[in-house]
Write a protein that holds these residues in place. Structure first.
Motif, short mmCIF file in Angstrom:
data_model
loop_
_atom_site.label_atom_id
_atom_site.label_comp_id
_atom_site.label_asym_id
_atom_site.label_seq_id
_atom_site.Cartn_x
_atom_site.Cartn_y
_atom_site.Cartn_z
N TRP A 38 0.78 -1.08 0.17
CA TRP A 38 -0.04 0.19 -0.11
C TRP A 38 0.85 1.33 0.06
CZ3 TRP A 38 -3.88 -1.23 4.43
CH2 TRP A 38 -4.76 -2.39 4.21
N ALA A 39 0.26 2.48 -0.02
CA ALA A 39 0.82 3.74 -0.06
C ALA A 39 1.71 3.79 1.25
CB ALA A 39 0.01 4.79 -0.40
N HIS A 40 2.66 4.63 1.19
CA HIS A 40 3.60 5.03 2.41
C HIS A 40 3.07 6.46 2.81
CE1 HIS A 40 7.54 6.27 4.01
NE2 HIS A 40 7.09 5.58 5.29
N VAL A 41 2.55 6.52 3.91
CA VAL A 41 2.06 7.77 4.37
C VAL A 41 3.20 8.62 4.91
CG1 VAL A 41 0.51 9.22 6.10
CG2 VAL A 41 -0.22 6.87 4.88
N TYR A 63 0.95 3.01 6.71
CA TYR A 63 0.53 2.76 5.22
C TYR A 63 -0.89 2.99 5.24
CZ TYR A 63 4.93 0.60 5.24
OH TYR A 63 6.59 0.40 5.28
N LEU A 69 -5.91 6.32 1.57
CA LEU A 69 -5.00 7.47 0.82
C LEU A 69 -5.78 8.41 0.37
CD1 LEU A 69 -2.30 7.96 -0.16
CD2 LEU A 69 -2.69 6.76 -2.35
N ARG A 73 -5.90 12.72 1.57
CA ARG A 73 -5.92 13.79 0.50
C ARG A 73 -7.16 14.61 0.57
NH1 ARG A 73 -3.14 9.83 -4.29
NH2 ARG A 73 -1.07 10.39 -3.57
N LEU A 160 -0.32 13.13 5.49
CA LEU A 160 0.45 12.30 4.49
C LEU A 160 1.49 13.36 4.03
CD1 LEU A 160 0.35 10.03 1.90
CD2 LEU A 160 -0.93 11.76 0.64
#
Lengths: 162, 162
Positions: A38-41, A63, A69, A73, A160
């Motif tokens: 997953w995306a890394h915050v 993450y 995510l 945002r 983020l």
């Protein structure tokens, strides 16, 4: 209650879609399968020089699944958002820190119905690399109390990193 | 050569599919748009106590696009693999390190044709948050020489943290 009975009740709850309540008043949170892609915050590190080292030393990587995510945002976390804090020991070699063993995995899952008792988020902490050894016994006092503070947005502390 | 001419030549190269060569012998590497939502490979931190601090201090986060992530898992990096090293200052507060400003973004792109002159990988370093300020002038000596060493797999040093 035996472990078998607890397991059967959990299974029945899952099958019927009802909420299975742990001893601490928190509905069961699944292990976050696949979170490492997953995306890394963002990340942080606590070294031995810090007073929190014994409790929280090492790397702390956050993450977010795609829903979470989007939440970071837009400022609004949609249903199904999952946020993971991956705790990893920091090996200190003359001030150069590299990653060593995982110590625990913290999870937050957004589901207003399932986790209504804990402000719409389910909380869990998995020990080390285990996907079954759960350590949250009272989510209200161990998680929600602090996450409800003024520095959190919908119980989420992190922002983020661009 | 004026910047306009360089830009036009780069554009022509892109349009014709040919390789545009920088002064250092490296074909142009695009800025890795969207890398912050790619998979996080691993991290490290260099603090002030380490001799490399002046040159490499702070957090070093490595990211992989889906092709490169498959490469880390299989040991063979497919064409189109992109690996990013995101360098971020570490703010030290009594031994607790948090992320501050980005200092640079390093990129490796696998394309055996386009980057044939540099062993099948294109290398670039973007300064700070800039997507246009490139700082690699001689990829062979600045990047390839070290990445060709025995500790790398197909010029990649890092391993995917589980």
């Amino acid at each position: 209650m035996s472990r078998l009975v607890v397991t059967l009740l959990a299974l029945m709850g899952t099958l019927s879609g009802s909420v299975v309540t742990q001893s601490g008043g928190n509905a069961t949170v699944p292990y976050p399968e696949g979170f490492r892609s997953w995306a890394h915050v963002k990340s942080a590190l606590i070294s031995e020089r810090h007073p929190d080292f014994a409790r929280s030393g090492g790397f702390r990587h956050i993450y977010a699944n795609p829903a979470a995510l989007a939440g970071y945002r837009t400022g609004t976390f949609p249903e199904g958002s999952i946020i993971v804090v991956d705790w990893v020991e920091g090996q200190d070699t003359n001030g150069s820190f590299t990653e060593a063993a995982r110590t625990r995995v913290d999870v937050m899952v957004k589901d207003k119905t399932r986790y209504a008792a804990t402000k719409g988020w389910g909380f869990e902490r998995f020990n080390g690399n285990s996907q079954t050894e759960r350590t949250v016994t009272a989510a209200d006092s161990q998680c929600v109390a602090c996450h409800s503070g003024p520095n959190a947005t919908d119980l989420v502390f992190s922002k983020l990193r661009p």
